[in-house]
Scaffold this motif. Structure first.
Motif, PDB file in Angstrom:
ATOM      1  N   GLY A 166      62.263  -8.322  36.717  1.00  0.00           N
ATOM      2  CA  GLY A 166      62.284  -7.520  37.936  1.00  0.00           C
ATOM      3  C   GLY A 166      63.051  -8.183  39.062  1.00  0.00           C
ATOM      4  O   GLY A 166      63.764  -7.512  39.824  1.00  0.00           O
ATOM      5  N   LEU A 167      62.926  -9.514  39.183  1.00  0.00           N
ATOM      6  CA  LEU A 167      63.682 -10.233  40.210  1.00  0.00           C
ATOM      7  C   LEU A 167      65.186 -10.119  39.968  1.00  0.00           C
ATOM      8  O   LEU A 167      65.972  -9.881  40.901  1.00  0.00           O
ATOM      9  CB  LEU A 167      63.261 -11.701  40.224  1.00  0.00           C
ATOM     10  N   VAL A 168      65.595 -10.265  38.719  1.00  0.00           N
ATOM     11  CA  VAL A 168      67.023 -10.160  38.397  1.00  0.00           C
ATOM     12  C   VAL A 168      67.519  -8.738  38.646  1.00  0.00           C
ATOM     13  O   VAL A 168      68.599  -8.522  39.233  1.00  0.00           O
ATOM     14  CB  VAL A 168      67.266 -10.582  36.937  1.00  0.00           C
ATOM     15  N   MET A 169      66.753  -7.747  38.222  1.00  0.00           N
ATOM     16  CA  MET A 169      67.164  -6.365  38.439  1.00  0.00           C
ATOM     17  C   MET A 169      67.181  -6.003  39.920  1.00  0.00           C
ATOM     18  O   MET A 169      68.014  -5.202  40.361  1.00  0.00           O
ATOM     19  CB  MET A 169      66.202  -5.420  37.699  1.00  0.00           C
ATOM     20  N   ALA A 170      66.286  -6.613  40.699  1.00  0.00           N
ATOM     21  CA  ALA A 170      66.294  -6.362  42.140  1.00  0.00           C
ATOM     22  C   ALA A 170      67.578  -6.875  42.776  1.00  0.00           C
ATOM     23  O   ALA A 170      68.178  -6.203  43.634  1.00  0.00           O
ATOM     24  CB  ALA A 170      65.070  -7.023  42.783  1.00  0.00           C
ATOM     25  N   LEU A 171      68.010  -8.060  42.361  1.00  0.00           N
ATOM     26  CA  LEU A 171      69.280  -8.572  42.875  1.00  0.00           C
ATOM     27  C   LEU A 171      70.438  -7.654  42.503  1.00  0.00           C
ATOM     28  O   LEU A 171      71.375  -7.458  43.299  1.00  0.00           O
ATOM     29  CB  LEU A 171      69.532  -9.978  42.315  1.00  0.00           C
ATOM     30  N   MET A 172      70.390  -7.093  41.311  1.00  0.00           N
ATOM     31  CA  MET A 172      71.488  -6.257  40.838  1.00  0.00           C
ATOM     32  C   MET A 172      71.515  -4.897  41.544  1.00  0.00           C
ATOM     33  O   MET A 172      72.594  -4.353  41.822  1.00  0.00           O
ATOM     34  CB  MET A 172      71.371  -6.052  39.328  1.00  0.00           C
ATOM     35  N   THR A 173      70.349  -4.331  41.834  1.00  0.00           N
ATOM     36  CA  THR A 173      70.293  -2.992  42.437  1.00  0.00           C
ATOM     37  C   THR A 173      70.348  -3.017  43.961  1.00  0.00           C
ATOM     38  O   THR A 173      70.579  -1.976  44.578  1.00  0.00           O
ATOM     39  CB  THR A 173      69.004  -2.263  42.003  1.00  0.00           C
ATOM     40  N   LEU A 174      70.141  -4.178  44.585  1.00  0.00           N
ATOM     41  CA  LEU A 174      70.175  -4.242  46.047  1.00  0.00           C
ATOM     42  C   LEU A 174      71.475  -3.699  46.637  1.00  0.00           C
ATOM     43  O   LEU A 174      71.437  -2.880  47.574  1.00  0.00           O
ATOM     44  CB  LEU A 174      69.946  -5.685  46.503  1.00  0.00           C
TER      45      LEU A 174
END
Length: 432
Positions: free
Chosen positions: A290-298
């Motif tokens: 989730g942390l990695v995907m959050a960085l990607m979708t920000l």
């Protein structure tokens, strides 16, 4: 005299214009322009037709290979749940006795071994779960349905040719004869494959399911949404409504636009170095995913939120400020609610992109073979795209159809999310 000269001049101009527009050169240029427009339309229609054809071919290929995965061959057995055998948890022997009873003519060890291979290796666990669910059936004879082996399942579905020589078939003649006999008696049938939607991954195709991957995807998306949406909207509001226009904010905007175009695997490398290497978070966990995907979708959420905020007319801000509202009240009470439909649309599209990503999660270890269903953010888990990737690497024919079935389910989720985004945009869109 002057009037006559002017009239003659106008008449000559009109005559010259008519002669120009009626000339062969002008007609040729006009035909060329019409032909160019016609060719452009034909090229556009051809491109759309080609794209539609490729899409139809792709979907047809996926569906034709995957729809059979929603059914699974099951065997009906009359099992006698002997109390002593149940206490010893010898469910394998109980199932084999019931299976041998259907073929009393088979008494040799080779024939019995052939019959044993018709049942899934997970059939004893199914029977054990049934007994645990209803202990009162111990000591009685019950009719139960258990999964057949994946090779039996594929043969019943017609994926293994019957006419090939025995040496080139996955099933020998003895197994085929037993399958035909059970099919004729109605003890071997195709039923809805509930295991596909209720179990985790398995080395045995007939026992493999996508529920573990779905739960992992939902937990990962939950972390992604809780982090990226508030931070992304807050950043967009600050940049659009409060930040001064100088070289620093210009630099930030350029970097945000660049991050939206960065390959997703770079975010996976960042997560591997920072979250796993530096902070020591658990590998293959929805929290890290989730942390990695959050960085990607920000970046996607920030850009879409800024566009939505820009679409609100300046008169709304001026009216709110004119009646005494503070800049913060203007944004929170007037601008942000009016921009919320566009923000929601961008958020859903960003979440749909995160749902379909594989490369970043491979870098943080979510490619591990996970059998158990995750129950928390730090439990080992996988996600649906990674599950598809792992099944696609398996050589068994049964995993091929399950790969296509999982793709169909993932496409269904993505279509649902994008459809929701379109619905929200149409329902709440304001035209100024």
């Amino acid at each position: 005299m002057t009037d006559l000269v002017q009239q003659d001049t106008r008449a000559m101009t009109v005559t010259a214009s008519k002669s120009h527009y009626q000339s062969e050169e002008f007609a040729r240029r006009l035909r060329g322009r019409y032909a160019a427009e016609r060719n452009f339309k034909i090229a556009g229609i051809a491109a759309l037709a080609l794209a539609s054809m490729m899409l139809v071919v792709l979907l047809t290929s996926i569906v034709s290979k995957g729809y059979t995965a929603f059914q699974q061959a099951q065997v009906r057995l009359e099992v006698t749940l002997d109390k002593a055998m149940v206490e010893e948890r010898n469910y394998t022997a109980i199932l084999r006795q019931a299976l041998y009873a259907q073929f009393p003519q088979i008494t040799d060890r080779t024939g019995k071994r052939t019959l044993n291979e018709l049942l899934s290796s997970g059939a004893p666990y199914e029977l054990e779960a049934l007994v645990k669910q209803n202990p009162a059936i111990v000591g009685t004879t019950q009719t139960v349905w258990v999964r057949a082996d994946d090779e039996v399942d594929q043969f019943v579905k017609g994926n293994f040719p019957r006419t090939a020589p025995e040496s080139e078939r996955r099933l020998n003649d003895a197994k085929i004869a037993a399958i035909d006999a059970m099919t004729a008696k109605g003890t071997l049938v195709q039923a809805f494959n509930t295991t596909l939607f209720s179990a985790g991954d398995s080395r045995e195709a007939e026992q493999a399911g996508i529920w573990g991957a779905i739960v992992g995807s939902m937990l990962t998306l939950m972390v992604t949404m809780l982090l990226s949406v508030p931070i992304g909207v807050a950043a967009a509001v600050y940049l659009e409504e409060f930040a001064p226009k100088n070289k620093w904010t210009d630099l930030i905007e350029v970097n945000i636009n660049n991050l939206a175009a960065v390959p997703s695997i770079i975010f996976g490398l960042l997560g591997l170095a920072v979250f796993l290497g530096f902070f020591g978070l658990p590998r293959s966990a929805p929290l890290v995913g989730g942390l990695v995907m959050a960085l990607m979708t920000l970046p996607v959420i920030i850009i879409s939120a800024r566009v939505a905020l820009k679409s609100v007319p300046p008169s709304i801000r001026e009216a709110a400020l004119g009646i005494g509202a503070s800049p913060l009240q203007t944004v929170t009470h007037h601008v942000l609610p009016l921009a919320m439909p566009g923000i929601l649309t961008g958020t859903i599209i960003g979440m749909a992109r995160a749902l379909g990503e594989t490369a970043p999660l491979l870098m943080i270890g979510m490619v591990a073979f996970i059998v158990d269903i995750p129950h928390g953010l730090t439990d080992s888990a996988t996600v649906l795209p990674v599950q598809i990737y792992m099944w696609a690497d398996s050589p068994e024919r049964a995993f091929t159809e399950r790969t296509s079935a999982a793709i169909m389910i993932l496409l269904g989720f993505l279509i649902l999310m994008n459809g929701l985004a379109v619905f929200l945009r149409k329902k709440f869109e304001r035209r100024w």
